[in-house]
Scaffold this active site. Structure first.
Site, PDB file in Angstrom:
ATOM      1  N   LYS A   1       0.854  -1.186   0.000  1.00  9.25           N
ATOM      2  CA  LYS A   1       0.000   0.000   0.000  1.00  9.25           C
ATOM      3  C   LYS A   1       0.888   1.235   0.000  1.00  9.25           C
ATOM      4  O   LYS A   1       1.997   1.221   0.544  1.00  9.25           O
ATOM      5  CB  LYS A   1      -0.898   0.024   1.236  1.00  9.25           C
ATOM      6  CG  LYS A   1      -2.196   0.785   1.025  1.00  9.25           C
ATOM      7  CD  LYS A   1      -3.212  -0.037   0.249  1.00  9.25           C
ATOM      8  CE  LYS A   1      -4.576   0.615   0.248  1.00  9.25           C
ATOM      9  NZ  LYS A   1      -5.600  -0.250  -0.337  1.00  9.25           N
TER      10      LYS A   1
ATOM     11  N   GLY B   1     -20.255   7.474   4.914  1.00 14.02           N
ATOM     12  CA  GLY B   1     -19.320   7.776   3.839  1.00 14.02           C
ATOM     13  C   GLY B   1     -19.933   7.508   2.484  1.00 14.02           C
ATOM     14  O   GLY B   1     -20.339   6.378   2.192  1.00 14.02           O
TER      15      GLY B   1
ATOM     16  N   GLY C   1     -18.550   8.235  -0.736  1.00 12.61           N
ATOM     17  CA  GLY C   1     -17.561   8.491  -1.765  1.00 12.61           C
ATOM     18  C   GLY C   1     -17.612   7.490  -2.895  1.00 12.61           C
ATOM     19  O   GLY C   1     -18.689   7.034  -3.309  1.00 12.61           O
TER      20      GLY C   1
END
Length: 349
Positions: free
Chosen positions: A82, A183, A185
């Site tokens: 990541k 959330g 998004g």
């Protein structure tokens, strides 16, 4: 005492971390490689403002570990990795593009030791910029277009929710199911639209209040302030924003039977918080299992697959969720323990 780079790295069980300072912007770049034995580490690039650079490093370390478990649970020969771009302020326009180009050249310089894609705070357009200077961007189609993982992740989460609802609530569909989504998004919004089409009763929240109110108005759903979503009376709480939101402060507020959402690292301290949820009678579906739809698609796409063919792959997330829940029930353990054991078995083998 707040963690430092040194204390974080001393306790991390992954393999290596690249730490780079982008001097023109003051951005800290962290590329964490948790595991390379299964294959090339692959994971998204996150761009976010953090209170302290060490918080960005901590995020990268936890996310890389989560990616390792995610690939393992999918049975794909990929390593966990990541990247985090800890920006001092939101980046836009030329400053953002130039930062991404410099970061892309850094990824290219690793010679394939890490491959990346979209994550929280980055977009398909950002991945197209990276692809100008590095080959190691996944989700790029043969015609050069960038595939957005958000809808695939959302569809996988929806399949996972249906599986856990069947196992826990003995319901065969989502009609009238009360779902609170935190959330809205790149994953949260398409998830909400899928759940709406399936007849769920929705309560929405986002730090951008207008976004939640506008979407709720469009879909005939309810919206609440971001801080109040934990208290929403619902069957399923779906965290789809940032990590670390399930902790001793928020878990006592929950009024649900199930936690199943797309956010990475939802548990602030995994062992402690998963047990706390179990003690409250709440079934937690491990995030690295249920949010793996985008990774599954990107890890197996050939560049010529059509949208419907790619989307159909995400149905596998529902099967995996069902297997882990049943194994946990048979062994009288938490789903997190069952998922960890499944992933560690693959990593070890």
């Amino acid at each position: 005492m707040p963690p430092t780079f040194e204390t974080l790295l001393e306790t991390w069980t992954g393999e290596s971390v690249l730490i780079h300072r982008d001097r023109p912007t003051g951005t800290w770049v962290f590329i964490a490689l948790y595991s390379t034995r299964p294959g090339t580490p692959m994971g998204g690039t996150r761009m976010r403002v953090y209170d302290r650079p060490a918080d960005g490093l901590r995020d990268a370390l936890r996310l890389a570990e989560g990616m390792a478990y995610k690939w393992a649970c999918l049975g794909l020969e990929k390593g966990g990795g990541k990247a985090v771009l800890a920006v001092p302020e939101p980046m836009r326009g030329k400053a953002r593009r130039d930062l991404l180009l410099r970061y892309g050249k850094l990824v290219e310089s690793l010679g394939g030791a890490f491959a990346t894609g979209e994550d929280l705070g980055t977009t398909p357009a950002d991945m197209a910029v990276l692809h100008e200077v590095t080959r190691y961007v996944h989700g790029i189609r043969e015609d050069g277009r960038v595939t957005d993982p958000g809808p695939f992740t959302a569809n996988g989460v929806a399949h996972g929710i249906r599986s856990v609802v069947t196992e826990v609530l003995d319901r065969r569909d989502l009609e009238g199911l009360r779902v609170a989504v935190q959330g809205l998004g790149d994953v949260g919004e398409p998830l909400v639209r899928i759940l709406h089409r399936k007849g769920a009763d929705l309560t929405l929240a986002d730090v951008e209040v207008d976004r939640a109110e506008d979407l709720a108005r469009e879909l005939g759903a309810a919206s609440v302030p971001a801080a109040e979503i934990y208290c929403a009376d619902c069957d399923v709480f779906a965290p789809c924003a940032v990590g670390g939101i399930l902790n001793p402060s928020t878990i006592p507020q929950l009024r649900c039977r199930i936690v199943a959402g797309s956010a990475n690292n939802q548990l602030e301290v995994p062992d402690r918080d998963s047990l706390h949820l179990r003690d409250r009678g709440i079934v937690y579906v491990p995030d690295f299992v249920i949010n793996a739809g985008g990774a599954l698609v990107f890890g197996t796409m050939t560049g010529t697959d059509g949208p419907e063919e790619l989307m159909a792959k995400t149905e596998a997330i529902g099967f995996t969720v069902r297997e882990i829940l049943r194994e946990a029930r048979e062994r009288e353990e938490t789903p997190l323990e069952a998922a960890f054991r499944r992933a560690e078995r693959v990593l070890r083998d």
